[in-house]
Design a protein around this motif. Sequence first.
Motif, short mmCIF file in Angstrom:
data_model
loop_
_atom_site.label_atom_id
_atom_site.label_comp_id
_atom_site.label_asym_id
_atom_site.label_seq_id
_atom_site.Cartn_x
_atom_site.Cartn_y
_atom_site.Cartn_z
N LEU A 7 0.83 -1.20 0.00
CA LEU A 7 0.00 0.00 0.00
C LEU A 7 0.86 1.26 0.00
CD1 LEU A 7 -2.84 -1.01 2.51
CD2 LEU A 7 -3.00 -0.81 0.02
N ILE A 8 1.92 1.24 0.80
CA ILE A 8 2.82 2.40 0.84
C ILE A 8 3.52 2.56 -0.50
CG2 ILE A 8 4.91 3.32 1.90
CD1 ILE A 8 4.01 2.12 4.52
N PHE A 9 3.91 1.45 -1.11
CA PHE A 9 4.53 1.51 -2.44
C PHE A 9 3.57 2.13 -3.45
CE2 PHE A 9 5.22 -0.42 -6.64
CZ PHE A 9 6.52 -0.02 -6.88
N CYS A 10 2.31 1.73 -3.40
CA CYS A 10 1.31 2.31 -4.29
C CYS A 10 1.14 3.80 -4.03
CB CYS A 10 -0.03 1.59 -4.12
SG CYS A 10 -0.04 -0.11 -4.73
N ALA A 11 1.21 4.20 -2.76
CA ALA A 11 1.09 5.62 -2.42
C ALA A 11 2.26 6.41 -3.00
CB ALA A 11 1.04 5.79 -0.90
N ILE A 12 3.46 5.83 -2.95
CA ILE A 12 4.62 6.50 -3.52
C ILE A 12 4.46 6.66 -5.03
CG2 ILE A 12 7.11 6.29 -3.95
CD1 ILE A 12 7.35 4.86 -1.26
N VAL A 13 3.99 5.59 -5.69
CA VAL A 13 3.77 5.66 -7.14
C VAL A 13 2.73 6.74 -7.46
CG1 VAL A 13 2.88 4.42 -9.14
CG2 VAL A 13 4.42 3.27 -7.54
N TRP A 14 1.67 6.80 -6.66
CA TRP A 14 0.65 7.83 -6.86
C TRP A 14 1.24 9.23 -6.73
CZ3 TRP A 14 -3.43 10.24 -8.42
CH2 TRP A 14 -3.90 11.36 -7.73
N ILE A 15 2.06 9.44 -5.72
CA ILE A 15 2.68 10.76 -5.51
C ILE A 15 3.57 11.12 -6.70
CG2 ILE A 15 4.33 12.04 -4.07
CD1 ILE A 15 3.25 10.38 -1.67
N LEU A 16 4.33 10.15 -7.19
CA LEU A 16 5.19 10.40 -8.35
C LEU A 16 4.38 10.77 -9.58
CD1 LEU A 16 7.75 7.45 -8.01
CD2 LEU A 16 8.18 9.87 -7.60
N VAL A 17 3.35 9.99 -9.88
CA VAL A 17 2.54 10.22 -11.08
C VAL A 17 1.78 11.54 -10.97
CG1 VAL A 17 0.56 9.37 -12.42
CG2 VAL A 17 2.32 7.78 -11.63
N ALA A 18 1.16 11.78 -9.83
CA ALA A 18 0.31 12.97 -9.68
C ALA A 18 1.11 14.27 -9.70
CB ALA A 18 -0.50 12.87 -8.39
N THR A 19 2.32 14.26 -9.11
CA THR A 19 3.11 15.49 -9.06
C THR A 19 3.91 15.72 -10.33
OG1 THR A 19 4.87 14.29 -7.89
CG2 THR A 19 3.29 15.53 -6.55
N SER A 20 4.42 14.65 -10.95
CA SER A 20 5.32 14.83 -12.09
C SER A 20 4.61 14.75 -13.44
CB SER A 20 6.44 13.78 -12.06
OG SER A 20 5.91 12.47 -12.14
N ILE A 21 3.55 13.94 -13.56
CA ILE A 21 2.86 13.78 -14.84
C ILE A 21 1.56 14.60 -14.87
CG2 ILE A 21 1.74 12.13 -16.41
CD1 ILE A 21 3.70 10.01 -15.44
N LEU A 22 0.73 14.43 -13.85
CA LEU A 22 -0.53 15.18 -13.80
C LEU A 22 -0.33 16.63 -13.40
CD1 LEU A 22 -2.83 12.52 -12.05
CD2 LEU A 22 -2.47 12.93 -14.50
N ARG A 23 0.83 16.92 -12.75
CA ARG A 23 1.16 18.29 -12.32
C ARG A 23 0.17 18.82 -11.29
NH1 ARG A 23 6.42 19.22 -13.68
NH2 ARG A 23 6.82 18.57 -15.81
N TRP A 24 -0.34 17.96 -10.44
CA TRP A 24 -1.21 18.42 -9.36
C TRP A 24 -0.37 19.02 -8.25
CZ3 TRP A 24 -5.71 14.42 -8.31
CH2 TRP A 24 -6.45 14.28 -9.47
N HIS A 25 -1.01 19.89 -7.47
CA HIS A 25 -0.30 20.53 -6.35
C HIS A 25 0.02 19.46 -5.29
CE1 HIS A 25 0.58 23.14 -2.93
NE2 HIS A 25 0.76 24.11 -3.81
N PRO A 26 1.24 19.49 -4.71
CA PRO A 26 1.63 18.49 -3.71
C PRO A 26 0.68 18.39 -2.52
CG PRO A 26 3.56 19.70 -4.43
CD PRO A 26 2.37 20.38 -5.04
N PHE A 27 0.07 19.51 -2.13
CA PHE A 27 -0.86 19.49 -1.00
C PHE A 27 -2.03 18.55 -1.29
CE2 PHE A 27 -4.69 21.01 1.16
CZ PHE A 27 -4.25 21.07 2.48
N VAL A 28 -2.61 18.69 -2.47
CA VAL A 28 -3.75 17.84 -2.85
C VAL A 28 -3.30 16.39 -3.01
CG1 VAL A 28 -5.51 17.43 -4.61
CG2 VAL A 28 -4.90 19.77 -3.97
N VAL A 29 -2.14 16.19 -3.61
CA VAL A 29 -1.62 14.83 -3.83
C VAL A 29 -1.40 14.12 -2.49
CG1 VAL A 29 0.33 13.51 -4.72
CG2 VAL A 29 -0.54 15.47 -6.02
#
Length: 462
Positions: A7-29
């Motif tokens: 689950l933590i690994f999936c959370a890390i992947v989500w943070i990477l994708v959302a901040t670097s590809i989707l360009r969402w704000h880190p607070f929301v991510v």
Amino acid sequence: MAPSILLIFCAIVWILVATSILRWHPFVVLLLAALGLGITSGIPLADLAGVIKGGFGGLLESIGLLIIFGTMIGIILEASGATVAIAEHLLKAFKRLPSNIVMSHVGFMVSIPVFCDAAFIVLSSLNKTIAEQSRASRKALTVALSTGLLAPHVLVPPTPGPLAAAATLQMDNILLLFLVGALLSWVVVMIGSLFSLVLFRGVHSSQSKTISQGEEDQPNETKNLQNELSVDNQHAHIPSFWLSILPILLPIVLMTLRPLSGWIDPAEMGWLHSLIGFISDPTIALMVGVLVGLPLLSSAPSLQFHESITKTIQQAAPILLITAMGGALGAVIQQMNLSESLQSLTFSPQLGLLLPFVIAAVLKTAQGSSTVAIITTASIIFPLLPVLGYESDLEKVWMILSIGVGSMTVSHANDSYFWVVSQFGGLSVEEAYKSHTIATLLQGIGGFLALSVFVVLWSLIA
């Protein structure tokens, strides 16, 4: 591997994708990561809101004023010309040394209170002048300055990243972090300086051509920062070196007094015990640094007191929000009882250091922000400290510094600092990749190896 680790690994992947590809704000991510982890790990919905609020508010309470006061010191020094005063004094004091090494150490000193992006812009004109006067390569000096500024930014408080990591890992000895972080930072700075010497060996200022990128290639945040600093740095005069350095040195001196309170009997000299305990508290020490720095603003008529407060809020607020949400994510992870999931695994001290380094390096490379990488990694690592065997204050310092050197690996096109260095340092994008980006890679790896040596030597001495 246990489900909680997955689950933590999936959370890390989500943070990477959302901040670097989707360009969402880190607070929301980070908020969505905390919610997702909480729900999927089985935390009761009735309790999840309390866990997130507790982690958010707890970290904000412990670090909020530290970040605000540290940011304000940097704004005061930048606006008053104190950063230039410090730089010029160091250049004169060490004029017999190679220009690259001197510029690296200028960056080392200036970046402790001032964000590296702003500091590079403030010092870029000085960098160009030194190149012309010494006939050293401007490009070499650019890399020396950029790497000299970056190392303290991720390793030495009162910059927000190390402070946030200390708060997340519940490490209260900021002075210890400052001293060890400054030593490691110096080693990392020397790596960048020597790399600049080797890379541009034999290239002189007359051979270096300033390469100007078009406005369309310059990120908006870089242009905005340039416009701000071009206004704020029209100073009537530059303050003296000692007045300039005082807001940095005095908080350090006050924090060194903290052990004295343990040597004083409260029953006999309670007032002195209370006074030393008060002024040596890191928050109070930084507040004193702000107070002694305020007179410097008299040399910056364009920046009045209320404007400095406004700029502090503008710079500190995003960091505070991201830091606090990182605390919320950490609080959720703490509820997942990772010790049971990892009890069958054994970790050597070197592997314990490698894990936060790798996580921070992956986050930094993917999404660009060193501060976000530090905050996120610290939140993930904190519940693992008992399993990794890092629980004392010094051991937590090792962890924070491992996260720090990871968070500078590497600076490239998704990092605003990369564009600041290339635009204001006379480098084309290709040259910036070959010099600044490679330098940060070498600094990160070299910093981790140096930290490992520190840990081994300390284990032999202790």
